[in-house]
Write an enzyme that holds these catalytic residues in place. Structure first.
Site, short mmCIF file in Angstrom:
data_model
loop_
_atom_site.label_atom_id
_atom_site.label_comp_id
_atom_site.label_asym_id
_atom_site.label_seq_id
_atom_site.Cartn_x
_atom_site.Cartn_y
_atom_site.Cartn_z
N THR A 1 8.40 -6.37 -5.31
CA THR A 1 9.78 -6.78 -5.01
C THR A 1 10.31 -7.67 -6.11
OG1 THR A 1 9.48 -6.51 -2.63
CG2 THR A 1 11.26 -7.96 -3.34
N SER B 1 -3.47 -15.88 4.12
CA SER B 1 -2.65 -15.74 2.92
C SER B 1 -1.21 -15.40 3.29
CB SER B 1 -3.28 -14.66 2.04
OG SER B 1 -2.31 -14.12 1.17
N ALA C 1 4.06 -6.51 -9.14
CA ALA C 1 3.00 -5.50 -9.01
C ALA C 1 1.88 -5.83 -9.97
CB ALA C 1 3.56 -4.12 -9.34
N ASP D 1 -11.41 -7.97 0.94
CA ASP D 1 -10.23 -8.67 1.41
C ASP D 1 -10.58 -9.17 2.81
OD1 ASP D 1 -7.73 -9.67 1.63
OD2 ASP D 1 -6.68 -7.75 1.63
N THR E 1 -1.46 -3.81 -9.50
CA THR E 1 -1.98 -2.45 -9.63
C THR E 1 -0.94 -1.43 -9.18
OG1 THR E 1 -2.97 -2.71 -7.45
CG2 THR E 1 -4.39 -3.16 -9.33
N SER F 1 6.03 -10.84 -4.63
CA SER F 1 5.05 -10.77 -5.72
C SER F 1 5.45 -9.71 -6.74
CB SER F 1 3.68 -10.45 -5.16
OG SER F 1 3.76 -9.27 -4.38
N GLY G 1 0.79 -1.22 0.00
CA GLY G 1 0.00 0.00 0.00
C GLY G 1 0.82 1.27 0.00
#
Lengths: 505, 505
Positions: free
Chosen positions: A202, A263, A195, A255, A197, A193, A167
């Site tokens: 990383t 997760s 990107a 979420d 959006t 992960s 975020g």
């Protein structure tokens, strides 16, 4: 019912067949029901109905065809079969009944096996969002997510790990945290992960320096060799249920807390992590707007960690402004490398990276209580962290001799000039990401935004607020146009909008 | 982003396109997001992602292709666009906030326009099931369902209508109720459904006698001419949202009360009904197992009717046993015609039909209070009902000279014999339907079950309990095998299962 097979040569992502409406009616099945393909080890497939397939024929999607053998049979016999028990368990959740560990496992297993339709998946995430789950259920959900995927089992311990809730743009700290921790003899197999959006995940950053797609086995080998890795989790089969859940949550913009917790912790559990630090960026524009919410989330993560036998510590960090001054793959990597090479760079990046690395050093026993940050700074200052990153780059197949000056942002550049003198009073993270994306991030490595002025800094009219970089000229044009039409940064005293008197005829 | 078009020649049921994973990432869209097709009146399409489509190409499903013009363009420009507001309103429901009339209308309109994905639809029905809706919301939902479809506006009033909640086999009463009501000068434009999981819907029955597929305009014309119709609702565009809702509810086996109410009343509202009688079969094995639940449902239906300006009366009927002695299209039609022609037939059929018709006759002013049933019986006895049904059959294009002896059940027949002397103590409705379906109902007209013995009747060993009819020999074999393996009817004193001593080697 015996039907002629028409192979569809389309992937459905599931075992699926299409029946003509008439045949479906005769069989007594609706869209979303299941049929068993007899004589073919009773493969179960989900039914679609429609008129694209003539009566007497069954359309067979690619996954199903492949399962039926090298050559698709000319005819198959179908019998209606009941839905998996999981669908009943989802109904049970809707009716506010608690699930057992076995029932949760069944749901997750069916999900991973692509045996749940989108409608069933959506019902599961919607119900999880509305009713929530007990701590027991969240633990079982996490364990099910771990056990239905690949696991890495290290022979030595402790295994360290780090996660960010996300975020905040420009959060390139893993490039510093992982080598600092590994340089002190601890193992840190970081999967991350890309990107979707955002402007750069990383994995997108590390990919500027080295390949990032490795199997679980390779992650283990490299970590044991050099102490750490920074890879793309998507290339492994770690906690695959997560991806299925996101597929249903994302379109609904929900979420559910239970799944957010599961997760994160499932991915840590699957790599055998013993000690985990979790970065919770807090503030306006982040996923966790207030400190109270951040603390609640931290307590939940710590409790879940205890249940799973992991030590978890959380760090609430300032997330209302980007970390460092760069957003976008090459720009961020250059900034991180420069800090590693010269200790020159934004305070926000150095402080945050060493702070989080310090927590891990203490948790892993490499530093005494309250001395972790000191050791992290020392590791950075001494060049040990840089050397360790080079080892990791080399082990992942990149060039270890890379320096920050080798990493060049896009050749097309434009500045957004301050329209007035004054202090920066507002800074819109989301707009910065939007502009970086328009410029081409994360797919174009060189695309991104250099932040010349952060919140609270003073600027003179005409000085740049941000500099936009792009690999492609037309993307730069789009990005700068967009930035000019709605400034991402507001300077005190700047005219926000001029409303003119207009005569309507 | 400009992409090469690859027409897919597959119907998606929605405006949908498929993007390569890479292109989707560059555009910043996920599966389930929307894109606008620029230069093509900004058509909005739902995105799928996958590797079946090469990068640089967009797969365009048939509906979308057709909308783009006679010839699909070679390339199209795509821009990401936001989800319809409806998705936000569904989220609002999840968060337990009440919706406005406008918001509910938007959701239903997007549903009818196929602008909601299965995930979004599933979230809507799941949330409706969990949270329920206020009376206001149910009223708005019903009005939205009426207004987003076709409506019939009659010039004369009152318009009568009849609905059954379903769940009881052999419920052929509409074939009697409609002509009785119409024979007394009242208009009754009855739209009905085909069986999906049942053995015969009203539309399946009427189709034995005449065509049942008519447009709303034709329904109006025929009703004005002869007083009544019995048609298949699926051929019209009346309350089309219902079909979309069922698509998501059926796979989850949920039937949210709000949507059950709206679905029934929207179909009545759309044909301009003023007076409606609703048959609520109650008892073990039906959808409404207890009287209390039946009364609650009745009150909700009556209240919703008042809000919509319709007079509604409900009749709780005995549903634990079939109506009459026949299940399956031809058998049921033959039984109903015989009653109309001769007044000979099962009491359960005559009583139920005249009871419900009587209520409508009173509501419509054709009979005084408490004299409706009497008038209904008289209409039946006098042959007026039979004549009226013949007029309706003729108006719908069937043969008005048909008699019950013309309607023959399937030529393949088998009896299920009573295995012992005694009273019938258990009767399983669902098994009877299952056996009728195995025999070929509802697709094979002649298939079905004749019930020789109903609950409470006495039977001698070897006498038939049921007679199975089929058009096709192999279906008869399947049906009788199934019936013998698990008796649908239990005779007192009958051996339920013989457990033998088995030596496991």
């Amino acid at each position: 019912m015996e039907l002629k097979v028409q192979p569809l040569q389309i992937k459905a992502g599931k075992y699926k067949v299409v029946l003509n409406t008439e045949d479906a009616r005769e069989l007594g099945v609706h869209a979303g029901d299941r049929v068993q393909l007899k004589d073919h080890s009773y493969l179960t497939a989900i039914v679609e109905t429609g008129d694209m397939i003539p009566a007497g024929t069954v359309g067979v999607y690619q996954e199903c065809c492949e399962k039926l053998g090298k050559v698709c049979p000319l005819t198959i016999k179908l019998v209606p079969t009941s839905r998996p028990n999981s669908v009943g368990f989802i109904k049970k959740m809707m009716d506010r009944q608690k699930l057992t560990q076995e029932e949760i496992y069944q749901i997750i297993q069916d999900m991973v096996r692509e045996n749940l339709t989108e409608i069933e998946l959506a019902a599961f995430v919607t119900t999880s969002y509305i009713h929530g789950m007990t701590s027991d259920e969240v633990e079982w959900l996490t364990r099910a997510m771990i056990d239905t995927g690949e696991k890495i089992e290290f022979d030595t311990h402790p295994i360290m790990d780090k996660h960010s809730i996300g975020g905040v743009p420009g959060n390139k700290i893993s490039l510093l945290v992982v080598p600092i921790v590994a340089a002190n003899g601890l193992l840190i197999p970081k999967t991350s992960s890309r990107a979707i959006t955002g402007a750069a995940g990383t994995a997108d950053l590390m990919e500027v320096l080295a390949p990032v797609e490795f199997t679980a086995e390779e992650i283990k080998t490299i970590t044991e060799k050099v102490g750490g890795v920074i890879t793309w989790g998507g290339a492994t089969n770690i906690a695959p249920a997560d991806d299925r859940l996101i597929r249903a949550e994302y379109p609904l913009s929900i979420d559910p807390r239970s799944q957010l917790l599961a997760s994160i912790m499932a991915k840590k559990g699957a790599v055998g992590a013993d000690c985990v630090v979790i970065d919770i960026p807090t503030g306006i524009g982040t996923k966790v707007p207030t400190m109270d919410e951040g603390k609640k989330l931290a307590r939940d993560l710590i409790e879940l960690g205890e249940r799973l036998g992991m030590k978890v510590e959380c760090a609430m960090t300032y997330g209302a402004s980007p970390v460092g001054r760069t957003v976008g793959p090459a720009l961020e990597v250059r900034e991180a490398l420069k800090v590693l090479e010269t200790m020159q760079g934004p305070n926000s990046l150095i402080e945050k990276s060493t702070g989080l690395a310090g927590i891990l050093l203490e948790m892993g026993g490499a530093a005494a209580r309250d001395h972790g940050k000191e050791l992290a700074m020392e590791t950075l200052r001494s060049g040990k962290a840089l050397n360790k990153l080079k080892e990791i780059i080399e082990a992942q197949g990149g060039n270890p001799n890379v320096t920050h000056t080798d990493i060049n942002p896009g050749e097309h550049r434009a500045e957004l000039a301050a329209p007035a003198d004054g202090y920066v009073i507002e800074f819109n993270n989301k707009r910065i990401v939007e502009i970086a994306r328009l410029a081409g991030a994360p797919t174009d490595d060189g695309a991104g935004v250099w932040i010349n002025k952060k919140k609270g800094e003073i600027v003179k009219r005409g000085e740049p607020l941000i500099t936009i970089f792009a690999d492609k000229g037309w993307k730069l044009t789009n990005a700068i146009k967009n930035a000019e039409s709605d400034y991402p940064i507001i300077v005190e005293g700047m005219l926000l909008e001029r409303v003119q008197s207009v005569r309507v005829i």
